[in-house]
Design a protein around this motif. Structure first.
Motif, short mmCIF file in Angstrom:
data_model
loop_
_atom_site.label_atom_id
_atom_site.label_comp_id
_atom_site.label_asym_id
_atom_site.label_seq_id
_atom_site.Cartn_x
_atom_site.Cartn_y
_atom_site.Cartn_z
N ARG A 73 9.42 27.22 7.46
CA ARG A 73 8.98 26.19 8.42
C ARG A 73 10.14 25.21 8.64
O ARG A 73 11.05 25.11 7.83
CB ARG A 73 7.74 25.46 7.94
N ASN A 74 10.08 24.50 9.75
CA ASN A 74 11.12 23.53 10.06
C ASN A 74 11.04 22.35 9.10
O ASN A 74 9.95 21.88 8.78
CB ASN A 74 10.98 23.03 11.49
N CYS A 75 12.20 21.89 8.67
CA CYS A 75 12.27 20.72 7.79
C CYS A 75 13.12 19.65 8.46
O CYS A 75 14.28 19.89 8.79
CB CYS A 75 12.89 21.09 6.45
N SER A 89 11.18 15.81 5.35
CA SER A 89 9.81 16.30 5.21
C SER A 89 9.71 17.37 4.13
O SER A 89 8.62 17.65 3.67
CB SER A 89 9.33 16.86 6.56
N CYS A 90 10.83 17.94 3.74
CA CYS A 90 10.82 19.03 2.76
C CYS A 90 11.57 18.69 1.48
O CYS A 90 11.82 19.58 0.68
CB CYS A 90 11.44 20.27 3.36
N LEU A 91 11.95 17.46 1.27
CA LEU A 91 12.69 17.12 0.07
C LEU A 91 11.72 17.08 -1.12
O LEU A 91 10.94 16.15 -1.27
CB LEU A 91 13.40 15.78 0.23
N ALA A 92 11.79 18.10 -1.95
CA ALA A 92 10.86 18.24 -3.07
C ALA A 92 11.02 17.11 -4.07
O ALA A 92 10.05 16.68 -4.68
CB ALA A 92 11.08 19.58 -3.76
N THR A 93 12.23 16.61 -4.24
CA THR A 93 12.47 15.54 -5.21
C THR A 93 12.40 14.15 -4.58
O THR A 93 12.73 13.17 -5.23
CB THR A 93 13.83 15.74 -5.91
N GLY A 94 11.99 14.06 -3.33
CA GLY A 94 11.79 12.78 -2.68
C GLY A 94 12.99 12.30 -1.88
O GLY A 94 14.05 12.91 -1.87
N ASP A 95 12.78 11.17 -1.21
CA ASP A 95 13.83 10.56 -0.38
C ASP A 95 14.95 10.04 -1.27
O ASP A 95 14.75 9.73 -2.44
CB ASP A 95 13.24 9.43 0.44
N ARG A 96 16.14 9.92 -0.68
CA ARG A 96 17.31 9.46 -1.43
C ARG A 96 17.75 8.09 -0.93
O ARG A 96 17.95 7.90 0.25
CB ARG A 96 18.49 10.41 -1.27
N ARG A 97 17.89 7.13 -1.85
CA ARG A 97 18.41 5.81 -1.51
C ARG A 97 19.89 5.77 -1.91
O ARG A 97 20.25 6.18 -3.00
CB ARG A 97 17.65 4.72 -2.25
#
Length: 176
Positions: A73-75, A89-97
Motif C-alpha cells: 500500500r502507499n505510504c 503513515s507507515c512508520l512502525a516506530t513512530g514519527d521522528r523529531r
C-alpha cells in the motif's frame, strides 16, 4: 621512650600544599586552554547533531519505503519544517523529531508506492528528485538526503548550496 622531633614535623607540614600564586597560574592556564578548545568542541557537537539527524531522516525514509513494499500500500511521508519532524503513515516506530537542526525540502509530502517508487499524493510518478536539507542551527553545517524520482533510491551527502530557498539535488555532493 621515643622522642619526637617537633621541628622536623613542622617543616613537613608547611611544605605541603600550593601557594595562592601557583593556584592562580594553574587556573589561568586551564582558562586559556578552555577558551582555545571550546569553539572546536561546539563545532564537533553541531556536526554530530547534523549527522545524527540525517541518519534519522534516512532511516525513516527507508522504513516507509520498506513498509510500502511489505504491506502493498502507499505510504505517505510528510516533512514538517515548523515542528522539525518527519512523519509517516507507515512508520512502525513512530514519527521522528529532529533536534538542533532546521529542515528544508523540495517537497513537503510524498508517497512510496507498493514497488517503493516515489509518487505525489495523487499517485503520479515524480519527475524531479526530492531533496531534503538539514542545517545545524549554530554552524554552517548542511547535510542532505536525495530521494531519486521515480525509483526511490536514497542517498546522503553534504549540501553546498544556499541556505535559503528550495534545495536542489545538484548541490548535494556525496560524502568523501
Amino acid at each position: 621512650m621515643r622522642c619526637f622531633n617537633v621541628r622536623a614535623h613542622n617543616n613537613l607540614a608547611t611544605s605541603n600544599g600550593f601557594t595562592l600564586v601557583e593556584l592562580l597560574i594553574v587556573m589561568m592556564m586551564v582558562g586559556i586552554l578552555s577558551a582555545i578548545t571550546a569553539p572546536s568542541v561546539l563545532g564537533l557537537y553541531n556536526r554530530t547533531k547534523a549527522n545524527g539527524s540525517i541518519t534519522t531522516v534516512q532511516g525513516a525514509l527507508r522504513e516507509a519505503q520498506r513498509q510500502a513494499i511489505r504491506k502493498s500500500r502507499n505510504c505517505t511521508v510528510t516533512l514538517d519544517s515548523t515542528a522539525n519532524m518527519v512523519m509517516g503513515s507507515c512508520l512502525a516506530t513512530g514519527d521522528r523529531r529532529l533536534d538542533a537542526v532546521t529542515i528544508r525540502s523540495s517537497a513537503s509530502s510524498f508517497q512510496f508506492n507498493i514497488k517503493g517508487a516515489v509518487t505525489n499524493s495523487s499517485g503520479q510518478f515524480l519527475s524531479t528528485p526530492i531533496t531534503i536539507v538539514l542545517s545545524s542551527r549554530y554552524s554552517s553545517t548542511q547535510k542532505c538526503v536525495v530521494v531519486s524520482a521515480p525509483l526511490g533510491l536514497i542517498r546522503t551527502g553534504t549540501y553546498n548550496g544556499s541556505s535559503q530557498g528550495t534545495p536542489s539535488d545538484t548541490n548535494c555532493l556525496p560524502n568523501s
